[in-house]
Design an enzyme around this catalytic site. Sequence first.
Site, mmCIF file in Angstrom:
data_model
loop_
_atom_site.group_PDB
_atom_site.id
_atom_site.type_symbol
_atom_site.label_atom_id
_atom_site.label_comp_id
_atom_site.label_asym_id
_atom_site.label_seq_id
_atom_site.Cartn_x
_atom_site.Cartn_y
_atom_site.Cartn_z
ATOM 1 N N GLY A 75 -11.375 7.647 6.891
ATOM 2 C CA GLY A 75 -12.539 8.501 7.092
ATOM 3 C C GLY A 75 -13.700 7.827 7.783
ATOM 4 O O GLY A 75 -14.548 8.493 8.355
ATOM 5 N N LYS B 286 0.843 -1.189 0.000
ATOM 6 C CA LYS B 286 0.000 0.000 0.000
ATOM 7 C C LYS B 286 0.878 1.239 0.000
ATOM 8 O O LYS B 286 1.635 1.476 0.943
ATOM 9 C CB LYS B 286 -0.929 0.016 1.216
ATOM 10 C CG LYS B 286 -1.777 1.261 1.233
ATOM 11 C CD LYS B 286 -2.575 1.421 2.502
ATOM 12 C CE LYS B 286 -2.853 2.904 2.699
ATOM 13 N NZ LYS B 286 -3.519 3.174 3.969
#
Lengths: 260, 70
Positions: A191, A103
Amino acid sequence: MSNNKQDSWQLAGETYNSRLIVGTGKYKDFPETAAAIEASGAEIVTVAVRRVNISNPNEPMLMDFVDPKKYTYLPNTAGCFTADDAIRTLRLAREAGGWDLVKLEVLGDQKTLYPNMEETLPAAQTLIKEGFKVMVYCSDDPIAAKRLEDMGCVAIMPLGAPIGSGLGIQNPVQIRLIIEQANVPVLVDAGVGTASDAAVAMELGCDGVLMNTAIADAKNPVLMAGAMRRAVMAGRDAYLAGRMPKKRYADPSSPLSGLI
Amino acid sequence: MITITINGDTKTLKQPESLATLLISLEIDPKRVAVEHNLEIAPKSTYDVVEIKNGDRLEIVHFIGGGNTK
């Protein structure tokens, strides 16, 4: 039609059943980390690469509690602010673990932890050239997302709100645009604050959701991990089921004929 | 005596030695770490032959818990 057992997805040639990817940071201790991951049902976990503590090299390690044979370790570049640092970190990660799936995350500043796309794009290019399979944390800009996909990134991971903010999906329009144009998995990364946020992300048609703080900072992380597992499944099923249209006025669900 | 930098800290060694020897003296299990030697990855297969010399810079890393930030 699909049920959760068959509703698998493909990432870089591998098949996964869970659409929830979880981070392994911020937990009280390793046993809690392991219990939360177990409850989340996640098959992929993100891990960070950090310096060994030379003065105490034999302190307990994540790998002792979260078995890399059981879970796919996804090394990340959290905390990297330049392309060079991110590339160095992932080269080390590949050497340490032998995994190509990574990632990439290059941050812009400490306050917002917003992705720095100017650094992310060349970093992705270099890593792909070196044979890495790059899942990329990115802004919710559909043009940048398309460039990352065209470059060869294996998954596009726009933020739904700033990292660790728990604000929920603030940008459903942009996320939806990115999903509609993408031919690789799109995951909301960052988020999510609570289970309904994860469901919202999945109802938009995301292939998955990546989260850490929403679980780790819950009062009861293990319970929240289970809630997230079910929320992701529920959101996915709702997306597949196709929601009813929104209407401006009421529409009775009992027949009006035959009223006394 | 030679001086090297490991994970940002300076350390002195009596004489140049192999990376494998250095890791043993630090009690680090080579299987669980990765090493960057002067900004280049040192593959595990080369630990016996990589010589640590005066002024070398090493980064020795492993995996820790991590999500988006820490």
